[in-house]
Design an enzyme around this catalytic site. Structure first.
Site, PDB file in Angstrom:
ATOM      1  N   LEU A   1     -12.790   0.450  11.001  1.00  0.00           N
ATOM      2  CA  LEU A   1     -13.383   0.124   9.787  1.00  0.00           C
ATOM      3  C   LEU A   1     -12.433   1.072   8.696  1.00  0.00           C
ATOM      4  CD1 LEU A   1     -17.158  -0.141   9.563  1.00  0.00           C
ATOM      5  CD2 LEU A   1     -15.312  -2.005   9.608  1.00  0.00           C
TER       6      LEU A   1
ATOM      7  N   GLY B   1      -9.323  -0.327   7.208  1.00  0.00           N
ATOM      8  CA  GLY B   1      -8.279  -1.100   7.316  1.00  0.00           C
ATOM      9  C   GLY B   1      -7.081  -0.097   7.341  1.00  0.00           C
ATOM     10  N   THR B   2      -5.772  -0.699   6.877  1.00  0.00           N
ATOM     11  CA  THR B   2      -4.790  -0.148   6.688  1.00  0.00           C
ATOM     12  C   THR B   2      -5.007   1.296   5.657  1.00  0.00           C
ATOM     13  OG1 THR B   2      -3.433  -2.032   7.039  1.00  0.00           O
ATOM     14  CG2 THR B   2      -2.144  -0.187   6.154  1.00  0.00           C
TER      15      THR B   2
ATOM     16  N   GLY C   1      13.450   2.072  -0.173  1.00  0.00           N
ATOM     17  CA  GLY C   1      13.205   3.031  -1.493  1.00  0.00           C
ATOM     18  C   GLY C   1      11.973   2.639  -2.326  1.00  0.00           C
ATOM     19  N   GLY C   2      10.998   1.919  -1.339  1.00  0.00           N
ATOM     20  CA  GLY C   2       9.717   1.503  -2.173  1.00  0.00           C
ATOM     21  C   GLY C   2       8.755   2.512  -1.977  1.00  0.00           C
TER      22      GLY C   2
ATOM     23  N   ARG D   1       5.488  -5.095   3.760  1.00  0.00           N
ATOM     24  CA  ARG D   1       4.603  -5.471   4.425  1.00  0.00           C
ATOM     25  C   ARG D   1       4.400  -7.104   4.322  1.00  0.00           C
ATOM     26  NH1 ARG D   1       1.521  -1.071   6.538  1.00  0.00           N
ATOM     27  NH2 ARG D   1       0.057  -2.924   6.932  1.00  0.00           N
TER      28      ARG D   1
ATOM     29  N   ALA E   1      -4.713  -1.172  -2.337  1.00  0.00           N
ATOM     30  CA  ALA E   1      -6.132  -1.144  -1.959  1.00  0.00           C
ATOM     31  C   ALA E   1      -7.106  -1.605  -2.958  1.00  0.00           C
ATOM     32  CB  ALA E   1      -6.443   0.084  -1.278  1.00  0.00           C
TER      33      ALA E   1
ATOM     34  N   HIS F   1      -7.640  21.540 -24.902  1.00  0.00           N
ATOM     35  CA  HIS F   1      -6.400  22.243 -24.734  1.00  0.00           C
ATOM     36  C   HIS F   1      -6.954  23.489 -23.871  1.00  0.00           C
ATOM     37  CE1 HIS F   1      -2.869  24.241 -25.764  1.00  0.00           C
ATOM     38  NE2 HIS F   1      -3.585  25.271 -26.014  1.00  0.00           N
TER      39      HIS F   1
HETATM   40  P1  NAI Z   1       7.860  -1.971  -1.101  1.00  0.00           P
HETATM   41  O1  NAI Z   1       8.088  -3.587  -1.168  1.00  0.00           O
HETATM   42  O2  NAI Z   1       7.508  -1.220  -2.072  1.00  0.00           O
HETATM   43  O3  NAI Z   1       9.785  -1.662  -0.947  1.00  0.00           O
HETATM   44  C1  NAI Z   1      10.672  -1.881   0.000  1.00  0.00           C
HETATM   45  C2  NAI Z   1      11.810  -1.542  -0.571  1.00  0.00           C
HETATM   46  O4  NAI Z   1      12.824  -1.786   0.386  1.00  0.00           O
HETATM   47  C3  NAI Z   1      12.575  -2.255  -1.656  1.00  0.00           C
HETATM   48  O5  NAI Z   1      12.831  -1.359  -2.986  1.00  0.00           O
HETATM   49  C4  NAI Z   1      13.360  -3.267  -1.140  1.00  0.00           C
HETATM   50  O6  NAI Z   1      14.547  -3.268  -2.218  1.00  0.00           O
HETATM   51  C5  NAI Z   1      14.208  -2.320  -0.068  1.00  0.00           C
HETATM   52  N1  NAI Z   1      14.531  -3.034   1.048  1.00  0.00           N
HETATM   53  C6  NAI Z   1      14.352  -4.322   1.694  1.00  0.00           C
HETATM   54  N2  NAI Z   1      15.291  -4.498   2.592  1.00  0.00           N
HETATM   55  C7  NAI Z   1      16.155  -3.366   2.692  1.00  0.00           C
HETATM   56  C8  NAI Z   1      17.030  -3.085   3.693  1.00  0.00           C
HETATM   57  N3  NAI Z   1      17.390  -4.251   4.462  1.00  0.00           N
HETATM   58  N4  NAI Z   1      18.008  -2.125   3.347  1.00  0.00           N
HETATM   59  C9  NAI Z   1      17.634  -1.282   2.264  1.00  0.00           C
HETATM   60  N5  NAI Z   1      16.454  -1.344   1.501  1.00  0.00           N
HETATM   61  C10 NAI Z   1      15.860  -2.638   1.805  1.00  0.00           C
HETATM   62  O7  NAI Z   1       7.609  -1.820   0.597  1.00  0.00           O
HETATM   63  P2  NAI Z   1       7.019  -0.569   1.101  1.00  0.00           P
HETATM   64  O8  NAI Z   1       7.490   0.573   0.622  1.00  0.00           O
HETATM   65  O9  NAI Z   1       7.289  -0.920   2.652  1.00  0.00           O
HETATM   66  O10 NAI Z   1       5.436  -0.751   0.863  1.00  0.00           O
HETATM   67  C11 NAI Z   1       4.809  -1.968   1.325  1.00  0.00           C
HETATM   68  C12 NAI Z   1       3.539  -2.153   0.542  1.00  0.00           C
HETATM   69  O11 NAI Z   1       2.602  -1.020   0.568  1.00  0.00           O
HETATM   70  C13 NAI Z   1       4.055  -2.448  -0.931  1.00  0.00           C
HETATM   71  O12 NAI Z   1       3.553  -3.501  -1.667  1.00  0.00           O
HETATM   72  C14 NAI Z   1       3.613  -1.214  -1.741  1.00  0.00           C
HETATM   73  O13 NAI Z   1       2.972  -1.316  -3.017  1.00  0.00           O
HETATM   74  C15 NAI Z   1       2.180  -0.664  -0.716  1.00  0.00           C
HETATM   75  N6  NAI Z   1       2.440   0.679  -0.823  1.00  0.00           N
HETATM   76  C16 NAI Z   1       1.622   1.287  -1.871  1.00  0.00           C
HETATM   77  C17 NAI Z   1       1.616   2.717  -1.910  1.00  0.00           C
HETATM   78  C18 NAI Z   1       1.227   3.371  -3.242  1.00  0.00           C
HETATM   79  O14 NAI Z   1       0.837   2.628  -4.131  1.00  0.00           O
HETATM   80  N7  NAI Z   1       1.011   4.678  -3.273  1.00  0.00           N
HETATM   81  C19 NAI Z   1       1.946   3.453  -0.762  1.00  0.00           C
HETATM   82  C20 NAI Z   1       2.401   2.823   0.134  1.00  0.00           C
HETATM   83  C21 NAI Z   1       2.622   1.541   0.385  1.00  0.00           C
END
Ligand code: NAI
Length: 464
Positions: free
Chosen positions: A39, A41-42, A181-182, A271, A318, A442
């Site tokens: 339970l 999830g990711t 770099g996401g 994802r 989430a 403050h």
């Molecule tokens: P993401 O969609 O945030 O970023 C993926 C990045 O990879 C993008 O900037 C894209 O331009 C780049 N990309 C795609 N193909 C590529 C390639 N072949 N070569 C180089 N760059 C490439 O996806 P990420 O980081 O995998 O996260 C997945 C999901 O999980 C996202 O929707 C994110 O919002 C969520 N997440 C959120 C977190 C948070 O809010 N703290 C933490 C981890 C994940």
């Protein structure tokens, strides 16, 4: 087939699914939750929680390294990845139990197994001991997502990893190349750099965190570069060759091909919705590409079947999944609730943290909205200086004519907590004057938000 008739069956026990189940039960429903793994999830098992526990371990390491600056003498720091992973596992286990307790306290029936929709109001669960058919008035699909794969760079448990594997490494690689770099890419870059790996981040677009405010993500890039994380933008991995020394990666950059030798590669390029074996095609659920199509009430094209969270795409967070789960549960129980995505904070747990809510300066300009931008740097905050964490800034984007706050963007200490004030301000339709006029404690970090608001007020009155 069990003789029981449920009001709601939720398939998927992540933050979206368990929130939906709890809400439907609180509204008087007889609810079942189907989950094939643990339970939570990711988010709880392979995402938010494990990354945050590892990040905390690396923060403690940083504090120990800097202890002398604070007048504290310590011995030579030592890193035990094993103990960090044990701590991570213990926290996950505790939270798994917490979710289970929450479900039980709501009298929700938990079914361990893979759920499949096998007819209108019918869910078949495959368990280790066979199949079980449940009947229900409503179904909420909350099956989440899985890491996207680059063809030819599938995870192999040795050289190429996805984020699930990167959370359970048995040893720290001496060098790591991260593709993407996401959110995931930058958070793992931060973790592994602090653990001592030489990190290279390869991002296809012209900047990291392309969804964030350009200035704020640019500042984070500079800070990460100063920490010796090599960041290559407008770059793509062209080829990877395995050798005895590790991996030789050819990266295409605007300056030509760069050859980088690394121990491991982490693929973090987004994802994809997880709709595997749900029986969606057979029952005729309308899809939009890989994701389930829903309206603002989380209804699919088939009456009494709802879908929420990562499986419907959109914002994969989430807290968004939980809000969608809650809305779907209200609607399944006969209510009328629409999702509203105008105020969704997004938090990135790097050092320093980055958090954002509302629209960016760039978006406002593209939409032709006349704005003022108030800024304040943490370097002038007494609290930030005392904490030894004075990098970064708060930026408030407000409508020029009314001062109404449209966006808040923070890079700095505890940005992920500070953003709540911005989210509440936008939700309540507050102006920069409202924040500037609120007495802030403050010394405290939120004063920096107040100072950014004061600057925006000055700009409005001076007509600039
Ligand atoms: P993401 O969609 O945030 O970023 C993926 C990045 O990879 C993008 O900037 C894209 O331009 C780049 N990309 C795609 N193909 C590529 C390639 N072949 N070569 C180089 N760059 C490439 O996806 P990420 O980081 O995998 O996260 C997945 C999901 O999980 C996202 O929707 C994110 O919002 C969520 N997440 C959120 C977190 C948070 O809010 N703290 C933490 C981890 C994940």
């Amino acid at each position: 087939m069990t003789s029981e008739m449920f009001d709601v069956i939720v398939i998927g026990g992540g933050p979206g699914g368990y929130t939906a189940a709890a809400k439907a039960s609180a509204l008087g429903g007889k609810v079942a939750l189907v989950e094939k793994e643990a339970l939570g999830g990711t988010c709880l098992n392979q995402g938010c929680i494990p990354t945050k526990t590892l990040l905390k371990s690396t923060e403690v390491l940083e504090i120990v390294k800097k202890a002398k600056e604070f007048g504290v003498e310590t011995g030579q720091e030592e890193v035990s990845l094993e103990k960090m992973l044990d701590r991570k596992k213990a926290i996950i286990k505790r939270l798994n139990t917490g979710v289970e307790f929450l479900m039980k306290s709501h009298k929700i029936s938990i079914f361990k197994g893979a759920g499949r929709i096998t007819g209108q109001g019918e869910v078949t669960i495959s368990t280790l001991s066979g199949q079980l058919i449940l009947r229900t008035r409503n179904i909420i699909i909350a099956t989440g997502s899985k890491p996207a794969v680059i063809p030819g760079l599938e995870p192999d448990e040795q050289w190429i990893m996805d984020s699930d594997h990167a959370l359970s490494l048995e040893s720290i690689p001496s060098s790591l190349l991260i593709i993407g770099g996401g959110a995931i890419g930058v958070e793992f870059a931060s973790i592994y750099q602090k653990l001592g790996a030489k990190v290279t981040l390869v991002e296809a677009r012209d900047r990291i965190l392309p969804f964030a405010d350009e200035e704020v993500s640019g500042d984070l890039k500079k800070m990460m570069t100063r920490e010796k994380i090599a960041i290559l933008t407008e770059a793509k991995v062209a080829e990877i060759n395995k050798s005895e020394e590790g991996l030789l990666v050819n990266v295409e950059t605007p300056q030509g091909i760069k050859k980088i030798q690394v121990d491991k590669v982490l693929v973090a390029v987004g994802r994809r919705p997880d709709c595997e074996n749900l029986g969606l095609e057979e029952i005729g659920i309308r899809m939009e590409g890989e994701k389930i199509a829903v309206n603002s009430k989380m209804e699919t094209n088939i009456q009494h079947i709802y879908a929420i969270g990562d499986v419907i795409g959109g914002i994969l967070l989430a807290h968004v999944a939980s809000a969608e789960g809650s809305a779907a549960a209200v609607n399944a129980m006969g209510g009328q609730k629409q999702m509203n995505y105008s105020v969704v904070p997004s938090c990135i747990y790097t050092t320093p943290e980055l958090a954002t809510v509302g629209i960016t300066e760039e978006q406002a300009k593209n939409e032709g909205i006349k704005i003022v931008v108030g800024k304040s740097q943490f370097i002038s905050s007494g609290k930030a200086l005392a904490m030894g964490e004075n990098k970064g800034l708060v930026k408030i984007v407000a409508e020029a004519c009314s001062g109404k706050i449209l966006g808040v963007h923070i890079l700095g200490p505890q940005a992920t907590s500070l953003i709540s004030e911005g989210a509440l301000a936008i939700k309540l339709g507050a102006t920069v004057e409202d924040i500037a006029d609120t007495i802030h404690a403050h010394p405290s970090l939120p004063e920096t938000l107040m100072e950014a608001a004061e600057q925006a007020v000055k700009l409005i009155y001076s007509g600039k």
